[in-house]
Motif scaffolding. Structure first.
Motif, PDB file in Angstrom:
ATOM      1  N   TYR A 422       0.826  -1.204   0.000  1.00  0.00           N
ATOM      2  CA  TYR A 422       0.000   0.000   0.000  1.00  0.00           C
ATOM      3  C   TYR A 422       0.861   1.255   0.000  1.00  0.00           C
ATOM      4  O   TYR A 422       0.469   2.302  -0.502  1.00  0.00           O
ATOM      5  CB  TYR A 422      -0.898  -0.019   1.236  1.00  0.00           C
ATOM      6  CG  TYR A 422      -1.800   1.179   1.386  1.00  0.00           C
ATOM      7  CD1 TYR A 422      -3.035   1.233   0.746  1.00  0.00           C
ATOM      8  CD2 TYR A 422      -1.425   2.260   2.184  1.00  0.00           C
ATOM      9  CE1 TYR A 422      -3.870   2.330   0.883  1.00  0.00           C
ATOM     10  CE2 TYR A 422      -2.248   3.360   2.331  1.00  0.00           C
ATOM     11  CZ  TYR A 422      -3.469   3.396   1.682  1.00  0.00           C
ATOM     12  OH  TYR A 422      -4.290   4.486   1.816  1.00  0.00           O
ATOM     13  N   GLN A 472      -3.040  -0.433  -4.956  1.00  0.00           N
ATOM     14  CA  GLN A 472      -4.147   0.302  -5.549  1.00  0.00           C
ATOM     15  C   GLN A 472      -3.975   0.447  -7.050  1.00  0.00           C
ATOM     16  O   GLN A 472      -4.946   0.502  -7.801  1.00  0.00           O
ATOM     17  CB  GLN A 472      -4.275   1.704  -4.939  1.00  0.00           C
ATOM     18  CG  GLN A 472      -4.233   1.730  -3.423  1.00  0.00           C
ATOM     19  CD  GLN A 472      -2.844   2.012  -2.895  1.00  0.00           C
ATOM     20  OE1 GLN A 472      -1.907   1.272  -3.174  1.00  0.00           O
ATOM     21  NE2 GLN A 472      -2.702   3.081  -2.136  1.00  0.00           N
ATOM     22  N   GLN A 492      -3.940  -5.765   4.059  1.00  0.00           N
ATOM     23  CA  GLN A 492      -4.734  -4.633   3.586  1.00  0.00           C
ATOM     24  C   GLN A 492      -6.046  -4.587   4.360  1.00  0.00           C
ATOM     25  O   GLN A 492      -6.537  -5.605   4.826  1.00  0.00           O
ATOM     26  CB  GLN A 492      -5.000  -4.768   2.089  1.00  0.00           C
ATOM     27  CG  GLN A 492      -3.751  -4.944   1.246  1.00  0.00           C
ATOM     28  CD  GLN A 492      -2.762  -3.812   1.425  1.00  0.00           C
ATOM     29  OE1 GLN A 492      -3.150  -2.635   1.427  1.00  0.00           O
ATOM     30  NE2 GLN A 492      -1.494  -4.142   1.571  1.00  0.00           N
ATOM     31  N   THR A 497      -9.300  -6.265  -1.427  1.00  0.00           N
ATOM     32  CA  THR A 497      -8.097  -5.661  -2.011  1.00  0.00           C
ATOM     33  C   THR A 497      -7.047  -6.733  -2.258  1.00  0.00           C
ATOM     34  O   THR A 497      -6.429  -6.787  -3.324  1.00  0.00           O
ATOM     35  CB  THR A 497      -7.530  -4.573  -1.082  1.00  0.00           C
ATOM     36  OG1 THR A 497      -8.528  -3.569  -0.862  1.00  0.00           O
ATOM     37  CG2 THR A 497      -6.302  -3.921  -1.699  1.00  0.00           C
ATOM     38  N   GLU A 498      -6.849  -7.596  -1.269  1.00  0.00           N
ATOM     39  CA  GLU A 498      -5.872  -8.681  -1.434  1.00  0.00           C
ATOM     40  C   GLU A 498      -6.356  -9.688  -2.478  1.00  0.00           C
ATOM     41  O   GLU A 498      -5.573 -10.162  -3.304  1.00  0.00           O
ATOM     42  CB  GLU A 498      -5.629  -9.373  -0.096  1.00  0.00           C
ATOM     43  CG  GLU A 498      -4.936  -8.498   0.929  1.00  0.00           C
ATOM     44  CD  GLU A 498      -4.504  -9.277   2.158  1.00  0.00           C
ATOM     45  OE1 GLU A 498      -4.699 -10.509   2.172  1.00  0.00           O
ATOM     46  OE2 GLU A 498      -3.979  -8.658   3.099  1.00  0.00           O
TER      47      GLU A 498
END
Length: 602
Positions: A422, A472, A492, A497-498
């Motif tokens: 991140y 992102q 995360q 997201t992962e």
């Protein structure tokens, strides 16, 4: 593999000749029977005059056909195909061809062998009355260049039959090709004006996919300089317009009904109060068909999913009461069945390589422990998350040391690696440590169009390489099947997201088992975050991982101690609580005390 290559090559080489071959076959079939009489003298002697004349005319037509230059050219082309097919390929070349086009090879194998996925799973466990209407629908794929898997055809037909839907297929199953199948069908039946809305990072990829997989000729990118002129062209001439969520806010909706609006990564418009959500709704309200696509339609709460349903079917959203959540996941899925279809990789991809996930637990001591302790004392949550990487001397970082070991091992096995973090500081530290092995970094500063260029450079590099990416920027929309090792530098906040980041590699087109390494430090913020993440993952699995009511599996996750209908506590509050707990732990006599706590503490 050799046999599959021959079939694949034959289909590819013969497809351009198909129309000519069909015409010749029809002409031959018309005259061949009659022409036989012209070649048989004895039978001809006893035939009636009219039949003799007809036989000679048929014979003459066949002779002209054989002597026609186009027939000679066709014969030359067929001989060329035969020669190419007769050349055997060595094992290395075959493997390289397979690795570069896994989807087509595996799809062909499934088609020939009949190893289709479970039908109920591929149909999303939808109610029978909906399934029957979808099965009866005839999908027109004449304008689609690529073939569809059975479950993909079903997904396209679901959208065409139900008209306003959410396609929630797990990442890597080909939602884009399903959307293109919808647009191709509509265009083949007279529709002409389509809009695709997506994140900026995949804008160029969408244009590439439209041109690669379809015969939809007019593609307009409504983004950047000149977008007003292209919007005018699209409004007057039709075609597929592609724009981003941010640009959509500045575009005036057309004063006409759109034939279809497709919104990719639709969870971006789940917040009803957000400006981009209001902009998307204005265009969706003008659409005859609306298709929202998201592999993660619910990231934090059931209410988020209900909000997303309201974007396409407010009538159904109004029938979903807050008490439906209390009634359980089955009741909720039954309520949204007419609008929501989801298939998971394990349901429909028999050929997907194994995904091997490893938690790399590391000790936070020495210089790294001091950096972490200072971050806790300052109450700086973000600094706590990246402390294990940002020691003064790189060699003192436990996470960086383990990361380099994994990269070295991958290189020895001729495998490519993707690293996600991140934090820009962490990305820069990793990129510097990798040196020439690194491709990137792929960060938010890289323009959307150039991100695919970086991925292509990484994929084309012959020697082992590492793509270093902010999660992102590289974890959404891009296809990175060249990598079969994924390293997640820190947990995360959203499980999705992962999942999305890993799915960039573990998807259709991947030829090798995918290793996923999560770098985690004991007795730290990492462990506490995992407790919160487990809660969110259970919530998603229980409510929307299946797309309609079905019996719970015996090993279903037990979340009876979690109030699934209540939104997960705000992130700020959770971070504050984690800092408080870490201060208490570090204030104890033993710095490595196992006081981590439970979900109740967070």
């Amino acid at each position: 593999m050799s046999a599959l290559h021959e079939v694949q090559a034959a289909r590819r080489d013969l497809e351009p000749l198909h129309a000519t071959l069909q015409r010749v076959a029809e002409l031959v079939e018309t005259d061949i029977a009659g022409a036989r009489l012209a070649c048989r003298r004895i039978r001809r002697l006893f035939a009636r005059r009219q039949r003799k004349e007809e036989a000679l005319e048929a014979y003459d037509r066949l002779l002209r056909l054989l002597n026609d230059p186009s027939t000679a050219a066709l014969n030359t082309s067929l001989e060329s195909v035969r020669r190419r097919m007769s050349r055997p390929l060595d094992a290395v070349t075959l493997w390289n061809k397979y690795a570069s086009n896994v989807v087509e090879f595996n799809g062909l194998l499934i088609e020939i062998s009949g190893q289709k996925p479970d039908q109920d799973a591929s149909e999303g466990f939808l109610p029978e009355e909906i399934v029957e209407s979808i099965r009866a629908f005839s999908l027109d794929t004449a304008l689609l260049k690529s073939s569809l898997r059975g479950y993909q055809a079903f997904g396209a037909k679901f959208a065409l039959v139900q008209r306003r839907v959410i396609l929630g297929d797990e990442m890597g199953l080909g939602k884009t090709i399903e959307a293109l199948a919808v647009l191709c069908h509509l265009h083949a039946h007279g529709a002409a004006c389509f809009l695709v809305v997506c994140p900026a990072s995949v804008l160029a990829n969408w244009e590439h996919e439209v041109r690669r997989h379809s015969r939809l000729e007019s593609v307009w990118q409504l983004h950047g300089a000149g977008r007003s002129h292209r919007r005018w062209q699209w409004a007057h001439h039709g075609g597929v317009a592609i724009t981003t969520f941010d640009t959509l806010r500045a575009l005036e909706p057309l004063d006409r009904t759109l034939d279809a609006v497709v919104i990719d990564e639709a969870h971006y418009v789940k917040n009803p109060d957000a400006i981009r959500t209001r902009a998307a709704r204005a265009w969706l309200d003008r659409a005859d068909l609306a298709l929202l696509m998201s592999g993660t339609p619910m990231e934090n709460s059931v209410e988020e999913f209900r909000s997303l349903v309201s974007r396409v079917r407010p009538d159904i959203a109004r029938t979903i009461r807050s008490t439906d959540g209390i009634g359980g996941a089955d009741a909720f899925r039954k309520a949204v069945a007419p609008v929501y279809l989801r298939r998971n990789q394990t349901d429909v991809l028999n050929e997907l390589p194994e995904k091997i996930e490893t938690a790399e637990w590391l000790t936070l001591d020495g210089a790294a422990a001091k950096v972490y302790g200072r971050a806790v004392a300052q109450g700086n949550f973000m600094a706590m998350r990246r402390a294990a990487f940002l020691t003064r001397a790189p060699e003192d970082s436990p996470k960086l040391s383990r990361l380099l070991e994994i990269v070295d091992e991958a290189a020895e096995n001729d495998r490519k690696v993707v690293v996600y973090s991140y934090f820009r500081e962490v990305i820069d530290r990793i990129d510097s440590a990798l040196g020439r092995r690194s491709v990137g970094p792929l960060t938010g500063d890289v323009p959307a169009r150039d991100r695919q260029v970086l991925v292509d450079r990484f994929s084309e590099r012959r020697e082992p390489a590492v793509l270093v990416s902010q999660v992102q920027a590289g974890g959404v929309g891009l296809n990175i099947q060249a990598a079969s090792v994924v390293i997640l530098a820190e947990p995360q906040w959203k499980p999705s997201t992962e999942e999305q980041a890993v799915a960039r590699c573990h998807r259709m087109g991947q030829a090798r088992p995918v290793e996923v390494h999560r770098l985690l430090t004991e007795n730290s913020v990492d462990e506490r975050m995992l407790i919160v993440l487990a809660r969110k993952s259970a919530l998603f699995a229980d409510y929307v991982r299946a797309s309609a009511m079905r019996d719970a599996a015996p090993d279903a996750i037990d979340v009876t101690d979690i109030d699934s209908t209540r939104e997960v506590a705000s992130q700020v509050e959770v971070e504050r609580r984690i800092i408080e707990l870490e201060r208490r732990r570090l204030s104890m006599d033993a710095p490595t005390s196992r006081f981590i706590g439970t979900a109740a503490d967070l």
